[in-house]
Design an enzyme around this catalytic site. Structure first.
Site, PDB file in Angstrom:
ATOM      1  N   LEU A   1       0.862  -1.180   0.000  1.00 34.34           N
ATOM      2  CA  LEU A   1       0.000   0.000   0.000  1.00 34.34           C
ATOM      3  C   LEU A   1       0.902   1.235   0.000  1.00 34.34           C
ATOM      4  O   LEU A   1       0.961   2.003   0.955  1.00 34.34           O
ATOM      5  CB  LEU A   1      -0.943  -0.033   1.206  1.00 34.34           C
ATOM      6  CG  LEU A   1      -2.179   0.859   1.143  1.00 34.34           C
ATOM      7  CD1 LEU A   1      -2.969   0.648  -0.149  1.00 34.34           C
ATOM      8  CD2 LEU A   1      -3.077   0.612   2.330  1.00 34.34           C
ATOM      9  N   HIS A   2       1.666   1.372  -1.084  1.00 32.60           N
ATOM     10  CA  HIS A   2       2.609   2.467  -1.258  1.00 32.60           C
ATOM     11  C   HIS A   2       2.420   3.053  -2.641  1.00 32.60           C
ATOM     12  O   HIS A   2       1.734   2.478  -3.478  1.00 32.60           O
ATOM     13  CB  HIS A   2       4.057   1.964  -1.123  1.00 32.60           C
ATOM     14  CG  HIS A   2       4.369   1.457   0.244  1.00 32.60           C
ATOM     15  ND1 HIS A   2       4.728   2.276   1.273  1.00 32.60           N
ATOM     16  CD2 HIS A   2       4.361   0.208   0.757  1.00 32.60           C
ATOM     17  CE1 HIS A   2       4.934   1.554   2.358  1.00 32.60           C
ATOM     18  NE2 HIS A   2       4.707   0.295   2.070  1.00 32.60           N
ATOM     19  N   ALA A   3       3.033   4.191  -2.875  1.00 34.41           N
ATOM     20  CA  ALA A   3       3.053   4.837  -4.182  1.00 34.41           C
ATOM     21  C   ALA A   3       1.656   4.944  -4.792  1.00 34.41           C
ATOM     22  O   ALA A   3       0.764   5.517  -4.195  1.00 34.41           O
ATOM     23  CB  ALA A   3       4.034   4.117  -5.103  1.00 34.41           C
TER      24      ALA A   3
END
Length: 86
Positions: free
Chosen positions: A14-16
Site C-alpha cells: 500500500l505504497h506509491a
C-alpha cells in the site's frame, strides 16, 4: 462502525500509486476513514498519504479499514477493492 479486512495484493504493497488512489477515494468521503494493520498498531487517518505510507503495508499483509456514517458501507467496499487490487 463498519470495517473491512483486506489482504493487500499489490507488489508494492500500500505504497506509491495504490496509496495515492486509496487516499484520493477516501478524501471524497464525508466521514473519517481509519486504516490499521491487522496484527496490531494504532489506526491512522485514511485520508493522509503520509500516514498510509508510514504504515509500511507490504504485499500479503492484512489491513483493517473502518468508517462510520451515511454511505460508509459503499465507501468501505470501494476502498477494500483498491487495497486488494494487484
Amino acid at each position: 462502525m463498519g470495517e473491512r479486512k483486506v489482504t493487500v495484493a499489490a507488489e508494492v504493497g500500500l505504497h506509491a500509486r495504490p496509496a495515492a488512489t486509496f487516499v484520493q477515494r477516501a478524501k471524497q468521503a464525508s466521514m473519517d476513514i481509519a486504516v490499521a494493520k491487522l496484527n496490531g498498531g494504532d489506526p491512522v487517518n485514511g485520508k493522509s498519504i503520509l500516514a498510509i505510507m508510514a504504515l509500511d503495508v507490504r504485499q500479503g499483509e492484512t489491513v483493517v479499514i473502518s468508517a462510520e456514517g451515511d454511505g460508509s458501507e459503499e465507501v468501505l467496499d470501494e476502498l477494500a477493492a483498491i487495497a486488494a487490487a494487484p
